[in-house]
Design an enzyme around this catalytic site. Structure first.
Site, short mmCIF file in Angstrom:
data_model
loop_
_atom_site.label_atom_id
_atom_site.label_comp_id
_atom_site.label_asym_id
_atom_site.label_seq_id
_atom_site.Cartn_x
_atom_site.Cartn_y
_atom_site.Cartn_z
CG ASP A 1 -1.90 -1.13 1.26
OD1 ASP A 1 -2.19 -1.68 0.17
OD2 ASP A 1 -2.37 -1.49 2.35
NE ARG A 2 1.31 7.79 -3.29
CZ ARG A 2 1.06 8.55 -4.34
NH1 ARG A 2 -0.06 8.42 -5.02
NH2 ARG A 2 1.94 9.47 -4.74
#
Length: 231
Positions: free
Chosen positions: A62-63
């Site tokens: 995930d970012r």
């Protein structure tokens, strides 16, 4: 920090990089530059490669998450890594700084995850519901400060936002993770979830690789890693 300073492992088949909070592991609808783009640029320059540089992406982070990110440098490596990630061959460990000490201090969690693609969010249910997928992890309390607690998490399944959703389901929130119930954001917009290590079989040489990523450097992470002698 330059890419070359974040490389954890590199050979003709693989390159493994310590991803920073906020970096995209692969392209999305934002069109922002990705970690993969930066790795390609590094390989192109280092090896004076003409034309496009191949880079396969067998998994993602995930970012807002940091840590171990594996890329394949050949199509053969990617095919074999994809197969490994679909089986029990790959073992992943995460560290998370959370706002509440879980009870008990170590446990295996089993939930059923549903995903809301529109909101880009997942919910962990105690019972199986329509469209859900089983999610399992084990957490262990490693250390505590006055206000926060460091958990080590072994991931047994790879569901969308699994760790974030399962911890929320037991009333524990990752620092900075507003989407899953944290009280406030972190200054860098990331969350205190770090892909600490990965263990996998090399796709060509077949030897076992154990790769560990140092956590981010800030006051809280440094407290846990330095003052509590966690390497």
């Amino acid at each position: 920090m330059e890419i070359e300073d974040r490389i954890l492992y590199e050979d003709n088949h693989l390159i493994v990089v310590n991803k920073l909070c906020g970096e995209l592991s692969q392209g999305d609808e934002t069109g922002d530059e990705t970690l993969a783009d930066r790795v390609k640029a590094y390989l192109k320059e280092k090896y004076a490669k003409p034309g496009n540089v191949y880079l396969g992406i067998p998994h993602r982070l995930d970012r807002p998450t940091s840590g171990v990110m594996v890329y394949a440098r050949t199509e053969k490596a990617l095919v074999r890594l994809n197969a490994s990630f679909r089986t029990d061959d790959v073992h992943k460990t995460y560290w998370a700084i959370v706002d509440r000490k879980p009870e008990p201090e170590s446990a295996t969690l089993r939930h059923f995850i549903t995903r809301d693609s529109v909101a880009n969010k997942s919910v962990a249910h105690c019972r199986e519901v329509k469209g859900s997928k089983e999610a399992r992890l084990k957490y262990t309390l490693l250390a505590s400060s006055e206000r926060y607690h460091l958990l080590e998490i072994e991931l047994y399944t790879g569901r969308h936002h699994q760790i974030r959703a399962q911890l929320k389901a037991i009333g524990v929130h990752i620092k900075g993770d507003l989407k899953y119930g944290a009280a406030r954001s972190n200054p860098d917009g990331g969350i205190c979830l770090h892909a600490r290590s990965i263990s996998l079989t090399h796709p060509v040489r077949k030897e076992r690789l154990e790769i560990v990523a140092p956590p981010p450097h800030d006051a809280l992470w440094d407290y846990f890693t330095t003052h509590l002698a966690i390497e």
